[in-house]
Every structure is written in C-alpha cells, then in structure tokens.
Design a protein around this motif. Structure first.
Motif, PDB file in Angstrom:
ATOM      1  N   GLU A 132      61.575   1.122 166.805  1.00  0.00           N
ATOM      2  CA  GLU A 132      63.017   1.330 166.815  1.00  0.00           C
ATOM      3  C   GLU A 132      63.790   0.192 166.151  1.00  0.00           C
ATOM      4  OE1 GLU A 132      64.281   2.080 170.844  1.00  0.00           O
ATOM      5  OE2 GLU A 132      62.430   3.155 171.282  1.00  0.00           O
TER       6      GLU A 132
ATOM      7  N   VAL B 140      61.626   6.285 165.961  1.00  0.00           N
ATOM      8  CA  VAL B 140      60.653   7.372 166.051  1.00  0.00           C
ATOM      9  C   VAL B 140      59.789   7.181 167.287  1.00  0.00           C
ATOM     10  CG1 VAL B 140      60.600   7.854 163.583  1.00  0.00           C
ATOM     11  CG2 VAL B 140      59.058   6.131 164.526  1.00  0.00           C
TER      12      VAL B 140
ATOM     13  N   PHE C 133      62.354  11.926 167.082  1.00  0.00           N
ATOM     14  CA  PHE C 133      63.333  10.836 167.080  1.00  0.00           C
ATOM     15  C   PHE C 133      63.787  10.540 168.501  1.00  0.00           C
ATOM     16  CE2 PHE C 133      63.754  12.839 162.888  1.00  0.00           C
ATOM     17  CZ  PHE C 133      63.599  11.726 162.072  1.00  0.00           C
TER      18      PHE C 133
ATOM     19  N   ASP D 223      65.176  12.053 173.552  1.00  0.00           N
ATOM     20  CA  ASP D 223      64.220  12.092 172.445  1.00  0.00           C
ATOM     21  C   ASP D 223      63.871  13.526 172.102  1.00  0.00           C
ATOM     22  OD1 ASP D 223      60.973  12.554 172.737  1.00  0.00           O
ATOM     23  OD2 ASP D 223      62.018  12.408 174.654  1.00  0.00           O
TER      24      ASP D 223
END
Length: 209
Positions: A114, A133, A150, A173
């Motif tokens: 991140e 991700v 993501f 997410d």
C-alpha cells in the motif's frame, strides 16, 4: 498460481521499500491490531448450505472467528507520504459434523502492499488515508481460486507522540475468493461458482510498536 502471485507481491514490496529507504530519510512504524471482519459470515453460510445440500451430514458446531490479528508495518517519509505492507487479519472457519461426519475448514491470511498519506505527521493526532492491492492466501473446502483486489483504508493515529501510541481504522477491499456453491432444484443438486469478499468491510483498533 496462488503461491506465485503471493511471492511476486512480496518481492515487489521488499524491493520498493528497500529502494525508498535508501533514497529518503524515513521512519519505520509497526502497527499491530485487532480487526472485526465483516465478510466471514458469508463464507460460513456457504459452507453450511453446501454441507446440507451436497452431503448426507448434519452440521453440529460452527466456529467462526470474526476478529483477527493484523500486522501492517510502514515506512513514513518526511511530509507524511509512506509505503507499507500488511499481513492479516487472519480468518478461520471450522465446522464440525454430527455422527462421525467429517470436519470442514477455511483459513485465510490476506497480504497487501500500500501507499499512504498522513495529514498531520508532526502532531499528536494524525488522520491518514492508505490504499493499494490485496491478495488472500486461503485454503479450505469448496475453495476454487483467489484473485487480487484493491483495498482502501481511512484511520487516525492517536497519541502519536506519546509512549502509548494507538489508533482506529476502517477499510474496504474488493479482493475476492471463488467458491463452489451447491444448490437444489427440482430434486437435483446443481454446482456453480460464487465469489465472496471474505474481508469486505472491517474495523480495526491498533497500537503502534
């Protein structure tokens, strides 16, 4: 394939963080926390439905741990920009059957890479945003595959300059797991695939080591 994706992600994290640390003055920070996991009940419900529809067994006990441990260290540069990685929150579902029927299980450890930005890095209270991700390293009955997604997080570090540094965070997410789903129609059992976000929405309380 899952192991290759996870290994590639981790190699990218290590190379990126190493080069960034050499190029800029930076500070390592090590948040360790507990996270409430919003999507785990969906996994448990699928398992119980599948057992009921595709086997002759009856579910006796279900153990679902909606709270998991997460370790998410990051490197913060001057000005508030940072890069980090994450492991967790770990997830577990265990289902025990009656009358000698087999046990069923699901295990998952999310890993992420991140970017982040702290709005008041020099203050005692610092709101921040981070995103990147995420990939689920998962195993269990009915699991078919895992995909990269993501993740977006918003939080606040409290008592940032004190001896007991802690904070709160919410995250969402999009990383999915694909499971086999059994359904019944006209007396016949049919099999299909279903995507579930095992983290989905989560809330974390953490300390900074």
């Amino acid at each position: 394939m899952k192991r290759l994706c996870a290994a590639t992600l981790w190699c990218g994290i290590v190379v990126f963080l190493g080069s960034a640390a050499l190029a800029h003055a930076a500070e390592w920070r090590f948040p360790l926390g507990l996270s409430y996991i919003g999507g785990l009940d969906d996994v448990a419900d699928l398992y119980k439905d599948n057992i009921d529809r595709s086997t002759a067994y009856t579910v006796s006990d279900t153990l679902t741990l909606p709270v998991g441990i997460a370790f998410q260290p990051y490197l913060e540069f001057e000005g508030g920009m940072g890069v980090g990685m994450g492991v967790g929150p770990a997830q577990v579902v265990l289902i025990r059957g009656k009358d000698g029927s087999p046990d069923y299980s699901f295990y998952n450890v999310p890993v992420s890479a991140e970017l982040r930005y702290s709005f008041l890095p020099g203050g005692g209270i610092s709101p921040y945003l981070r995103g990147g991700v995420l990939y689920h390293i998962a195993d269990g009955d009915y699991l078919e595959s895992s995909s990269v997604g993501f993740v977006a997080r918003a939080g606040m570090e409290l008592s940032r300059k004190g001896s007991r540094r802690w904070g709160i965070e919410v995250s969402v997410d999009t990383a999915e797991l694909t499971f086999t789903r059994y359904s019944s129609s006209s007396g016949a059992t049919r099999k299909s695939s279903e995507k579930i976000r095992p983290l989905g929405f989560s809330v974390s309380l953490f300390i900074v080591l």
